[in-house]
Design a protein around this motif. Structure first.
Motif, PDB file in Angstrom:
ATOM      1  N   ASP A 190      46.812  48.553  46.768  1.00  0.00           N
ATOM      2  CA  ASP A 190      45.892  47.769  47.365  1.00  0.00           C
ATOM      3  C   ASP A 190      44.367  47.102  46.541  1.00  0.00           C
ATOM      4  O   ASP A 190      43.920  46.212  46.808  1.00  0.00           O
ATOM      5  CB  ASP A 190      45.298  49.089  48.615  1.00  0.00           C
ATOM      6  CG  ASP A 190      44.466  47.901  49.517  1.00  0.00           C
ATOM      7  OD1 ASP A 190      44.152  47.006  49.605  1.00  0.00           O
ATOM      8  OD2 ASP A 190      43.314  48.746  49.800  1.00  0.00           O
ATOM      9  N   LYS A 191      44.552  48.224  45.689  1.00  0.00           N
ATOM     10  CA  LYS A 191      43.213  47.807  44.916  1.00  0.00           C
ATOM     11  C   LYS A 191      43.551  47.085  43.789  1.00  0.00           C
ATOM     12  O   LYS A 191      43.123  45.682  43.730  1.00  0.00           O
ATOM     13  CB  LYS A 191      42.987  49.455  44.712  1.00  0.00           C
ATOM     14  CG  LYS A 191      41.434  50.472  44.945  1.00  0.00           C
ATOM     15  CD  LYS A 191      41.257  51.826  44.846  1.00  0.00           C
ATOM     16  CE  LYS A 191      40.782  52.817  45.735  1.00  0.00           C
ATOM     17  NZ  LYS A 191      40.386  53.835  44.863  1.00  0.00           N
TER      18      LYS A 191
ATOM     19  N   SER B 195      43.025  39.016  43.239  1.00  0.00           N
ATOM     20  CA  SER B 195      42.362  38.265  43.961  1.00  0.00           C
ATOM     21  C   SER B 195      41.362  37.839  43.634  1.00  0.00           C
ATOM     22  O   SER B 195      40.913  36.832  44.076  1.00  0.00           O
ATOM     23  CB  SER B 195      43.115  38.129  45.417  1.00  0.00           C
ATOM     24  OG  SER B 195      42.194  39.792  46.056  1.00  0.00           O
ATOM     25  N   ARG B 196      40.899  38.371  43.305  1.00  0.00           N
ATOM     26  CA  ARG B 196      39.306  37.403  42.621  1.00  0.00           C
ATOM     27  C   ARG B 196      39.394  36.662  41.704  1.00  0.00           C
ATOM     28  O   ARG B 196      39.722  36.058  41.184  1.00  0.00           O
ATOM     29  CB  ARG B 196      38.334  38.957  42.698  1.00  0.00           C
ATOM     30  CG  ARG B 196      37.791  39.697  44.091  1.00  0.00           C
ATOM     31  CD  ARG B 196      37.165  41.333  43.595  1.00  0.00           C
ATOM     32  NE  ARG B 196      37.281  41.721  44.212  1.00  0.00           N
ATOM     33  CZ  ARG B 196      36.233  43.275  44.479  1.00  0.00           C
ATOM     34  NH1 ARG B 196      35.939  43.274  43.888  1.00  0.00           N
ATOM     35  NH2 ARG B 196      36.410  44.183  45.553  1.00  0.00           N
TER      36      ARG B 196
ATOM     37  N   LEU C 149      46.066  44.867  44.131  1.00  0.00           N
ATOM     38  CA  LEU C 149      46.145  43.713  44.209  1.00  0.00           C
ATOM     39  C   LEU C 149      44.545  43.311  44.629  1.00  0.00           C
ATOM     40  O   LEU C 149      44.418  41.615  44.988  1.00  0.00           O
ATOM     41  CB  LEU C 149      46.560  43.603  46.227  1.00  0.00           C
ATOM     42  CG  LEU C 149      48.634  43.785  45.462  1.00  0.00           C
ATOM     43  CD1 LEU C 149      49.283  43.217  46.246  1.00  0.00           C
ATOM     44  CD2 LEU C 149      49.216  42.773  44.444  1.00  0.00           C
ATOM     45  N   HIS C 150      43.983  43.621  44.814  1.00  0.00           N
ATOM     46  CA  HIS C 150      42.898  43.048  45.425  1.00  0.00           C
ATOM     47  C   HIS C 150      42.031  42.751  44.049  1.00  0.00           C
ATOM     48  O   HIS C 150      41.037  41.192  44.318  1.00  0.00           O
ATOM     49  CB  HIS C 150      41.207  44.318  46.384  1.00  0.00           C
ATOM     50  CG  HIS C 150      42.266  43.934  47.550  1.00  0.00           C
ATOM     51  ND1 HIS C 150      41.722  43.122  48.904  1.00  0.00           N
ATOM     52  CD2 HIS C 150      42.538  45.096  48.227  1.00  0.00           C
ATOM     53  CE1 HIS C 150      42.362  43.603  50.323  1.00  0.00           C
ATOM     54  NE2 HIS C 150      42.597  44.649  49.461  1.00  0.00           N
ATOM     55  N   ARG C 151      41.881  43.431  43.367  1.00  0.00           N
ATOM     56  CA  ARG C 151      41.126  42.774  42.303  1.00  0.00           C
ATOM     57  C   ARG C 151      41.827  41.502  41.211  1.00  0.00           C
ATOM     58  O   ARG C 151      41.439  40.919  41.024  1.00  0.00           O
ATOM     59  CB  ARG C 151      41.693  44.085  40.630  1.00  0.00           C
ATOM     60  CG  ARG C 151      40.303  44.978  40.514  1.00  0.00           C
ATOM     61  CD  ARG C 151      40.770  45.787  39.711  1.00  0.00           C
ATOM     62  NE  ARG C 151      40.939  47.164  39.890  1.00  0.00           N
ATOM     63  CZ  ARG C 151      42.377  47.844  39.780  1.00  0.00           C
ATOM     64  NH1 ARG C 151      42.200  48.099  38.945  1.00  0.00           N
ATOM     65  NH2 ARG C 151      42.246  48.669  40.364  1.00  0.00           N
TER      66      ARG C 151
END
Length: 110
Positions: free
Chosen positions: A102-103, A109-110, A105-107
């Motif tokens: 989760d962390k 996408s930024r 993939l969020h990194r």
């Protein structure tokens, strides 16, 4: 000033605890031992009390079979190897994989 640890004392305490556990295990393994008989008596009493109150019987403390998870899979058969993240390739413990992904993939996408 920090208090200096007495490693010898710590080692003696650990050895005494290990000896106690070994003695307890051997006492529980013997059929006629006082420890085993006392524990069996306590379990019987707890079962009788719960049965009189309409409660299910207590969980057995002395389990001779291999430990299993909630789905019946033997605990020792579960994989303990780390899992590789498909995003960054980092090896992560299986129990932490969802949080890491989760962390990760969020990194990305930024």
């Amino acid at each position: 000033m920090a208090k200096k640890l007495d490693v010898g004392l710590e080692e003696r305490l650990l050895r005494a605890r290990l000896a106690y556990v070994k003695d307890l295990q051997s006492a529980l393994a013997e059929d006629g031992s006082l420890v085993r008989l006392s524990l069996q008596d306590d379990l019987r009493h707890a079962h009788n009390v719960q049965a009189s109150k309409g409660m299910p019987p207590p969980v057995r403390l002395l389990k001779t079979a291999q430990a299993e998870d909630a789905f019946g899979t033997p605990v020792n058969a579960m994989p303990i190897a780390p899992v590789a993240c498909p995003s960054c390739g980092r090896r992560v413990a299986a129990s932490r994989f969802a949080n890491h992904l989760d962390k990760c993939l969020h990194r990305a996408s930024r």
